[in-house]
Design a protein around this motif. Sequence first.
Motif, mmCIF file in Angstrom:
data_model
loop_
_atom_site.group_PDB
_atom_site.id
_atom_site.type_symbol
_atom_site.label_atom_id
_atom_site.label_comp_id
_atom_site.label_asym_id
_atom_site.label_seq_id
_atom_site.Cartn_x
_atom_site.Cartn_y
_atom_site.Cartn_z
ATOM 1 N N GLY A 1 0.791 -1.226 0.000
ATOM 2 C CA GLY A 1 0.000 0.000 0.000
ATOM 3 C C GLY A 1 0.819 1.271 0.000
ATOM 4 N N SER A 2 2.147 1.169 -0.026
ATOM 5 C CA SER A 2 2.983 2.381 0.015
ATOM 6 C C SER A 2 3.143 3.026 -1.355
ATOM 7 C CB SER A 2 4.358 2.062 0.606
ATOM 8 O OG SER A 2 5.057 1.127 -0.187
ATOM 9 N N GLU A 3 2.615 2.401 -2.404
ATOM 10 C CA GLU A 3 2.523 2.981 -3.744
ATOM 11 C C GLU A 3 3.883 3.399 -4.300
ATOM 12 O OE1 GLU A 3 -0.585 5.933 -3.912
ATOM 13 O OE2 GLU A 3 -2.054 4.574 -3.025
ATOM 14 N N GLY A 4 4.903 2.625 -4.028
ATOM 15 C CA GLY A 4 6.210 2.899 -4.601
ATOM 16 C C GLY A 4 6.940 4.075 -4.011
ATOM 17 N N THR A 5 6.457 4.602 -2.886
ATOM 18 C CA THR A 5 7.110 5.764 -2.277
ATOM 19 C C THR A 5 8.232 5.391 -1.326
ATOM 20 O OG1 THR A 5 5.497 5.848 -0.468
ATOM 21 C CG2 THR A 5 5.006 7.152 -2.453
ATOM 22 N N LEU A 6 8.351 4.092 -0.993
ATOM 23 C CA LEU A 6 9.383 3.649 -0.054
ATOM 24 C C LEU A 6 10.383 2.696 -0.692
ATOM 25 C CD1 LEU A 6 7.174 2.988 3.113
ATOM 26 C CD2 LEU A 6 8.451 5.066 2.515
ATOM 27 N N ASN B 1 8.981 7.844 -6.285
ATOM 28 C CA ASN B 1 7.632 8.299 -6.659
ATOM 29 C C ASN B 1 7.282 9.613 -5.964
ATOM 30 O OD1 ASN B 1 5.371 8.040 -8.225
ATOM 31 N ND2 ASN B 1 4.397 6.457 -6.979
ATOM 32 N N PRO B 2 8.089 10.645 -6.132
ATOM 33 C CA PRO B 2 7.844 11.912 -5.427
ATOM 34 C C PRO B 2 6.535 12.564 -5.860
ATOM 35 C CG PRO B 2 9.515 12.203 -7.122
ATOM 36 C CD PRO B 2 9.267 10.723 -7.031
ATOM 37 N N GLY B 3 5.960 13.353 -4.938
ATOM 38 C CA GLY B 3 4.692 14.011 -5.217
ATOM 39 C C GLY B 3 3.486 13.145 -4.947
ATOM 40 N N LYS B 4 3.693 11.991 -4.309
ATOM 41 C CA LYS B 4 2.606 11.063 -4.024
ATOM 42 C C LYS B 4 2.570 10.760 -2.521
ATOM 43 C CE LYS B 4 2.592 10.410 -8.582
ATOM 44 N NZ LYS B 4 3.170 9.197 -9.161
ATOM 45 N N MET B 5 1.404 10.371 -2.029
ATOM 46 C CA MET B 5 1.157 9.752 -0.733
ATOM 47 C C MET B 5 1.387 10.650 0.474
ATOM 48 S SD MET B 5 0.125 6.928 0.843
ATOM 49 C CE MET B 5 0.343 5.547 -0.283
#
Length: 459
Positions: free
Chosen positions: A196-201, A450-454
Amino acid sequence: MPIPATVLDQLRAVLGERLSTGASDLELHAASETFHRAPPPDAVAFPQTTDEVSQVLRICNDARVPVIGWGTGTSLEGHALAVHGGLVVDMMRMDRVLAVRPEDMQATVQPGVTREALNRELRATGLMFPVDPGANASLGGMAATRASGTTAVRYGTMRQNVLALEVVLADGTVIRTGTRAAKSSAGYDLTALIVGSEGTLGIITELTLRLHGQPEDVAAAVCAFATLEDAVNCVAQTMQMGIPMARIEFMDELAMRAVNLHLGSSYPEQPHLMVEFNGSPDAVKADAEAFGALAADHNGQGFAWATSLDDRNRLWAARHASYYAALRLRPGATGMSTDICVPMSELPGAVAAASADMHASGLLGDVVGHVGDGNFHVLMLLEPGNAEELAAAKGVATRMAERAIAVGGTISGEHGIGVGKRPLMAAQHGAAWGVMGTIKRALDPNNIMNPGKMVPDMN
């Protein structure tokens, strides 16, 4: 700013021809299933091994180049758009089923394996992977977005069905989270953090999944209702009575009209429930009879059963086709799809309010949903470039989310956050949203993932 030529050279040294700056690849990886748009990325990488992913991330982290993970590109909130440019890492060439362990009811796969490919691999084992978001999504993407779908009411979402992961962090470090054991109390649950971290980690490079037995007997049915309220109240009472549904899906009258146009079917243009029961023949018969009685109490009509595989596939094709079918109601339109999830006691009011708000705003759209767990979707059909319609649709989506939060629900049951729902995160999470930002800074201090997300903007 564009990726420097020296960085592209370093990436080519790792990937060779599997680093693309061709216009067709860039445009393909700038696409979105809905109205969300962003410029194309600067380049696309097609790794084949975890080591290649690690090297790519190490190079990009040193150069502060944004990195966006990509699966099949079927997400609905612009999760994989390169809003700050950079490198898209397409994981679809890592598509091997690494191990199937029937005795443990587990499989280990690479992230580019799709759910349909895994289930083909499992056919001879008597097992299945049940999470079904509709699209033939990649399992890595499904984990990254904590996907669910039509079967979540019985089998759970990706949160319940991912046991362990291999993940490459922003600096190229490879970690393993979780175990193959049925349970663990050893430390933080990093698997749940990544799912669920949507590629931000980080980027998922391997998944160990929980499998389930194929049911002995399956029966499905479709039933029309006089009103939206009748159908949704039937769902709420079904769940409160504990009838073990495998699927229970709602489609409003406009969705049924669209399906008829799209598939050449002849369903009545009324609200419908589509249901499925799994288990032993006796259990399926008893559950179906109990549901049938409830449906009759709520003015259900035209109850039609589908017991053969072909008939069930035709029935569920109607539900899975609903998004693309709806687009035919307004040729040339683009879709704005949003979802919320509420406690079951609040579902009838939430669905009615969303439908009324959409129509009062002068918008054409339908309501469908995996209503057995309180999750439903609204799809609004917009004229491309029509700023007034887009503003009205965003207003409907925002009010849906606000009503969900007010009754203890969530701004998204399965679409996730992406770029579309990020402005609503503070309203749902309050100070906890800042905690998410703290975790992001700890694992990705250069903000390349994935900057700008979450999470909140990083200073």
